[in-house]
Design a protein around this motif. Structure first.
Motif, PDB file in Angstrom:
ATOM      1  N   GLN A   1      40.796  23.171  58.431  1.00 46.38           N
ATOM      2  CA  GLN A   1      41.796  23.983  58.816  1.00 46.38           C
ATOM      3  C   GLN A   1      41.112  23.436  60.233  1.00 46.38           C
ATOM      4  OE1 GLN A   1      44.679  24.641  57.770  1.00 46.38           O
ATOM      5  NE2 GLN A   1      46.166  24.578  59.529  1.00 46.38           N
ATOM      6  N   GLU A   2      41.887  23.802  61.474  1.00 43.35           N
ATOM      7  CA  GLU A   2      40.464  23.342  62.618  1.00 43.35           C
ATOM      8  C   GLU A   2      40.390  24.610  62.771  1.00 43.35           C
ATOM      9  OE1 GLU A   2      44.038  23.066  65.854  1.00 43.35           O
ATOM     10  OE2 GLU A   2      42.446  21.756  66.576  1.00 43.35           O
ATOM     11  N   GLY A   3      39.271  24.555  63.526  1.00 37.48           N
ATOM     12  CA  GLY A   3      38.352  26.226  63.727  1.00 37.48           C
ATOM     13  C   GLY A   3      37.263  26.324  62.775  1.00 37.48           C
ATOM     14  N   ALA A   4      37.895  26.070  61.483  1.00 32.47           N
ATOM     15  CA  ALA A   4      36.587  26.320  60.509  1.00 32.47           C
ATOM     16  C   ALA A   4      35.681  25.304  60.550  1.00 32.47           C
ATOM     17  CB  ALA A   4      36.995  25.913  58.558  1.00 32.47           C
ATOM     18  N   ASN A   5      34.320  25.397  59.677  1.00 31.79           N
ATOM     19  CA  ASN A   5      33.026  25.086  59.799  1.00 31.79           C
ATOM     20  C   ASN A   5      33.055  24.183  58.201  1.00 31.79           C
ATOM     21  OD1 ASN A   5      32.347  26.109  61.709  1.00 31.79           O
ATOM     22  ND2 ASN A   5      31.440  28.190  61.053  1.00 31.79           N
ATOM     23  N   SER A   6      31.711  23.935  58.927  1.00 33.53           N
ATOM     24  CA  SER A   6      31.587  22.684  57.356  1.00 33.53           C
ATOM     25  C   SER A   6      30.324  21.688  56.804  1.00 33.53           C
ATOM     26  CB  SER A   6      32.886  21.207  57.363  1.00 33.53           C
ATOM     27  OG  SER A   6      32.334  20.559  58.268  1.00 33.53           O
ATOM     28  N   THR A   7      29.717  21.751  56.393  1.00 35.23           N
ATOM     29  CA  THR A   7      28.123  21.365  56.216  1.00 35.23           C
ATOM     30  C   THR A   7      28.299  19.759  55.022  1.00 35.23           C
ATOM     31  OG1 THR A   7      27.272  23.272  55.960  1.00 35.23           O
ATOM     32  CG2 THR A   7      26.323  21.230  54.785  1.00 35.23           C
ATOM     33  N   LEU A   8      28.015  19.060  55.793  1.00 36.72           N
ATOM     34  CA  LEU A   8      28.596  17.637  55.159  1.00 36.72           C
ATOM     35  C   LEU A   8      26.264  17.260  54.098  1.00 36.72           C
ATOM     36  CD1 LEU A   8      30.552  17.681  56.198  1.00 36.72           C
ATOM     37  CD2 LEU A   8      30.156  15.395  56.646  1.00 36.72           C
ATOM     38  N   ARG A   9      26.486  16.822  52.999  1.00 34.43           N
ATOM     39  CA  ARG A   9      25.170  16.549  52.415  1.00 34.43           C
ATOM     40  C   ARG A   9      24.748  14.712  52.027  1.00 34.43           C
ATOM     41  NH1 ARG A   9      21.401  19.961  50.036  1.00 34.43           N
ATOM     42  NH2 ARG A   9      19.898  19.169  48.595  1.00 34.43           N
ATOM     43  N   CYS A  10      24.182  14.618  52.628  1.00 38.99           N
ATOM     44  CA  CYS A  10      23.012  13.542  52.345  1.00 38.99           C
ATOM     45  C   CYS A  10      21.811  13.477  51.070  1.00 38.99           C
ATOM     46  CB  CYS A  10      22.961  12.076  53.035  1.00 38.99           C
ATOM     47  SG  CYS A  10      22.416  10.524  52.798  1.00 38.99           S
TER      48      CYS A  10
ATOM     49  N   GLY B   1      16.656  -0.562  44.269  1.00 37.76           N
ATOM     50  CA  GLY B   1      16.584   0.001  46.051  1.00 37.76           C
ATOM     51  C   GLY B   1      17.118   1.044  45.448  1.00 37.76           C
ATOM     52  N   ILE B   2      16.661   1.438  46.839  1.00 37.51           N
ATOM     53  CA  ILE B   2      17.349   3.184  47.187  1.00 37.51           C
ATOM     54  C   ILE B   2      18.929   3.409  47.050  1.00 37.51           C
ATOM     55  CG2 ILE B   2      17.358   3.055  49.937  1.00 37.51           C
ATOM     56  CD1 ILE B   2      15.730   5.055  49.933  1.00 37.51           C
ATOM     57  N   GLN B   3      18.693   4.758  46.470  1.00 34.67           N
ATOM     58  CA  GLN B   3      20.316   5.544  46.177  1.00 34.67           C
ATOM     59  C   GLN B   3      20.064   6.600  47.627  1.00 34.67           C
ATOM     60  OE1 GLN B   3      22.233   3.556  43.691  1.00 34.67           O
ATOM     61  NE2 GLN B   3      20.001   2.410  43.620  1.00 34.67           N
ATOM     62  N   VAL B   4      21.732   6.475  47.744  1.00 37.14           N
ATOM     63  CA  VAL B   4      21.888   7.746  49.296  1.00 37.14           C
ATOM     64  C   VAL B   4      23.882   7.897  48.332  1.00 37.14           C
ATOM     65  CG1 VAL B   4      22.846   8.353  51.464  1.00 37.14           C
ATOM     66  CG2 VAL B   4      21.166   6.004  50.961  1.00 37.14           C
ATOM     67  N   GLU B   5      23.557   9.001  48.315  1.00 38.78           N
ATOM     68  CA  GLU B   5      24.946   9.830  48.041  1.00 38.78           C
ATOM     69  C   GLU B   5      24.798  11.159  49.069  1.00 38.78           C
ATOM     70  OE1 GLU B   5      23.619   9.777  43.066  1.00 38.78           O
ATOM     71  OE2 GLU B   5      23.732  11.297  44.078  1.00 38.78           O
ATOM     72  N   GLN B   6      26.241  10.692  49.398  1.00 38.94           N
ATOM     73  CA  GLN B   6      27.214  11.797  49.559  1.00 38.94           C
ATOM     74  C   GLN B   6      28.145  12.621  48.785  1.00 38.94           C
ATOM     75  OE1 GLN B   6      27.627   8.581  53.679  1.00 38.94           O
ATOM     76  NE2 GLN B   6      28.044  10.512  54.333  1.00 38.94           N
ATOM     77  N   SER B   7      27.815  14.287  49.707  1.00 35.95           N
ATOM     78  CA  SER B   7      28.918  14.979  49.135  1.00 35.95           C
ATOM     79  C   SER B   7      29.362  15.885  50.066  1.00 35.95           C
ATOM     80  CB  SER B   7      28.105  15.774  48.022  1.00 35.95           C
ATOM     81  OG  SER B   7      27.125  16.786  48.280  1.00 35.95           O
ATOM     82  N   PRO B   8      30.553  16.463  50.176  1.00 37.22           N
ATOM     83  CA  PRO B   8      31.736  16.002  48.922  1.00 37.22           C
ATOM     84  C   PRO B   8      32.271  14.554  49.444  1.00 37.22           C
ATOM     85  CG  PRO B   8      32.089  17.568  50.709  1.00 37.22           C
ATOM     86  CD  PRO B   8      31.139  17.130  50.715  1.00 37.22           C
ATOM     87  N   PRO B   9      32.467  13.759  48.534  1.00 37.07           N
ATOM     88  CA  PRO B   9      33.485  12.918  48.917  1.00 37.07           C
ATOM     89  C   PRO B   9      34.394  13.065  49.786  1.00 37.07           C
ATOM     90  CG  PRO B   9      34.148  13.346  46.684  1.00 37.07           C
ATOM     91  CD  PRO B   9      32.736  13.928  47.424  1.00 37.07           C
ATOM     92  N   ASP B  10      35.354  14.236  49.315  1.00 33.19           N
ATOM     93  CA  ASP B  10      36.880  14.115  50.889  1.00 33.19           C
ATOM     94  C   ASP B  10      36.793  15.696  50.954  1.00 33.19           C
ATOM     95  OD1 ASP B  10      37.785  12.549  48.799  1.00 33.19           O
ATOM     96  OD2 ASP B  10      38.284  12.266  50.701  1.00 33.19           O
ATOM     97  N   LEU B  11      37.168  16.658  52.452  1.00 27.59           N
ATOM     98  CA  LEU B  11      36.605  18.116  52.889  1.00 27.59           C
ATOM     99  C   LEU B  11      38.386  17.932  53.278  1.00 27.59           C
ATOM    100  CD1 LEU B  11      35.224  19.833  53.071  1.00 27.59           C
ATOM    101  CD2 LEU B  11      33.759  19.276  54.985  1.00 27.59           C
ATOM    102  N   ILE B  12      38.851  18.534  53.011  1.00 29.95           N
ATOM    103  CA  ILE B  12      39.821  19.173  54.032  1.00 29.95           C
ATOM    104  C   ILE B  12      39.959  20.312  54.864  1.00 29.95           C
ATOM    105  CG2 ILE B  12      42.388  19.375  54.090  1.00 29.95           C
ATOM    106  CD1 ILE B  12      42.915  17.783  51.669  1.00 29.95           C
TER     107      ILE B  12
END
Lengths: 114, 107
Positions: free
Chosen positions: B14-23, B1-12
């Motif tokens: 500080q308030e106000g920072a920006n982030s990018t999550l990938r799939c 079946g189709i595989q779905v991978e996400q990264s990073p697994p964990d992200l910490i």
């Protein structure tokens, strides 16, 4: 999008007993699904609930353990049978209109088997 | 079946920072959704995004279906953004989930 009412929200059950979880959708939907989320894990599809016919189960899930009903286009139940502590999980139902629409989720049933 | 991978697994963050999550996903899909699971276990739909870019306040998402990936951007993060973010792909009428990214935003 559809709104789903799921109950019970949580339960503590004795091993060897069964629990039936209900999902009621506020509009007719084409597709309904049942998922299990074990502690700290992602969601795993248990089965697709087919209206008027037997559910389609994923590998590792069987009808005797997880019987599912879907008598109409707005309602489905999942029964967790002969429970053991390993069945302690969150169970969620999902509904949607098909390929070109998003899916929404019920609020989940947090099951603890003691 | 189709595989779905996400990264990073964990992200910490500080308030106000920006982030990018990938799939990333292994096959063509009919549709894709991003969800946020709050501490009470409720799955909140963030975006239904089979292709293109959508924005909702501080969150935006982009899906490049031809390259089989999607990105979720969180700007000016807040402590209430904490939780697990799931990517789910819809293929042949069922939805498969990635393992999720656990985000912690510190004050």
């Amino acid at each position: 999008s559809a709104v789903i009412s799921q109950k019970p929200s949580r339960d503590i059950c004795q091993r060897g007993t069964s629990l039936t979880i209900q999902c009621q959708v506020d509009s007719q939907v084409t597709m309904m699904f049942w998922y299990r989320q074990q502690p700290g894990q992602s969601l795993t599809l248990i089965a697709t609930a087919n209206q008027g016919s037997e559910a389609t189960y994923e590998s590792g899930f069987v009808i005797d353990k997880f019987p599912i009903s879907r008598p109409n286009l707005t309602f489905s139940t999942l029964t967790v049978s002969n429970m053991s502590p390993e069945d302690s999980s969150i169970y969620l139902c999902s509904a949607g209109q098909g390929l070109n629409y998003g899916y929404t989720f019920g609020s989940g049933t947090r099951l603890t088997v003691v | 079946g189709i595989q779905v991978e996400q990264s990073p697994p964990d992200l910490i963050l500080q308030e106000g920072a920006n982030s990018t999550l990938r799939c990333n996903f292994s096959d063509s899909v009919n549709n894709l959704q991003w969800f946020h699971q709050n501490p009470w276990g409720q799955l909140i739909n963030l975006f239904y995004i089979p292709s293109g870019t959508k924005q909702n306040g501080r969150l935006s998402a982009t899906t490049v279906a031809t390259e089989r990936y999607s990105l979720l951007y969180i700007s000016s993060s807040q402590t209430t953004d904490s939780g697990v973010y799931f990517c789910a792909v819809i293929n042949n009428n069922d939805m498969r989930f990635g393992a999720g990214t656990r985000l912690t935003v510190k004050p």
